[in-house]
Design a protein around this motif. Structure first.
Motif, PDB file in Angstrom:
ATOM      1  N   CYS A 125      -6.383   0.026   4.969  1.00  0.00           N
ATOM      2  CA  CYS A 125      -6.903   1.400   4.869  1.00  0.00           C
ATOM      3  C   CYS A 125      -7.762   1.626   3.629  1.00  0.00           C
ATOM      4  O   CYS A 125      -8.215   2.738   3.395  1.00  0.00           O
ATOM      5  N   CYS A 163      -6.107  -1.860  -0.570  1.00  0.00           N
ATOM      6  CA  CYS A 163      -5.432  -2.219   0.682  1.00  0.00           C
ATOM      7  C   CYS A 163      -6.439  -2.767   1.705  1.00  0.00           C
ATOM      8  O   CYS A 163      -7.465  -2.133   1.950  1.00  0.00           O
ATOM      9  N   CYS A 223       0.842  -1.191   0.000  1.00  0.00           N
ATOM     10  CA  CYS A 223       0.000   0.000   0.000  1.00  0.00           C
ATOM     11  C   CYS A 223       0.882   1.248   0.000  1.00  0.00           C
ATOM     12  O   CYS A 223       1.831   1.357   0.784  1.00  0.00           O
ATOM     13  N   CYS A 237      -0.316   3.374   3.612  1.00  0.00           N
ATOM     14  CA  CYS A 237       0.046   2.922   4.960  1.00  0.00           C
ATOM     15  C   CYS A 237       1.231   1.967   4.972  1.00  0.00           C
ATOM     16  O   CYS A 237       1.730   1.614   6.028  1.00  0.00           O
TER      17      CYS A 237
HETATM   18 ZN   LIG Z   1      -3.097   0.783   3.282  1.00  0.00          ZN
END
Ligand SMILES: [Zn+2]
Length: 122
Positions: A101, A98, A82, A85
């Motif tokens: 998130c 992801c 990702c 994050c």
């Molecule tokens: Zn993420």
């Protein structure tokens, strides 16, 4: 040549010819008489179909040291990271989002590979 949707076969023919050439160079350097098998690494996102490569290989390897060689495909799983994050996650199905998130458009860590790892010769 030309028309629509004709890119895939040419692509596979091209990469197969490449593989053959590299394998023959290796075999010559090793002083081999015959190539028994070729180990290939293939990523899930490479767009390469192993049956297609085998099909073209049987054709392009005729009357070379590699005629009749077995192609062994080692599949590399698709893995993403990702961009938001930093979480790394495996690709399942068609979800590129992801799991932590929900950010779309991750970076591709593995899965685009396509190369010759080694050959076995006589
Ligand atoms: Zn993420």
């Amino acid at each position: 040549m030309g028309g629509s949707g004709d890119q895939e076969p040419m692509h596979e023919l091209g990469v197969t010819q490449n593989i053959l050439q590299i394998a023959l160079e290796h075999a010559q350097k090793a002083g081999a008489q015959k190539i028994r098998s070729i180990n290939l690494v293939i990523g899930g996102l490479s767009g390469i179909i192993d049956e297609g490569v085998q099909f073209y290989f049987d054709f392009v390897s005729k009357e070379t040291m590699a005629e009749g060689a077995k192609l062994v495909f080692k599949k590399v799983p698709v893995r993403f990271r990702c961009r938001k994050c930093g979480k790394a996650f495996d690709f399942h199905g068609e979800d590129w989002v992801c799991p932590d998130c929900q950010s779309p458009g991750p970076e591709i860590l593995t899965g685009r590979e396509f190369f010759m790892e080694s050959i076995e010769v006589e």
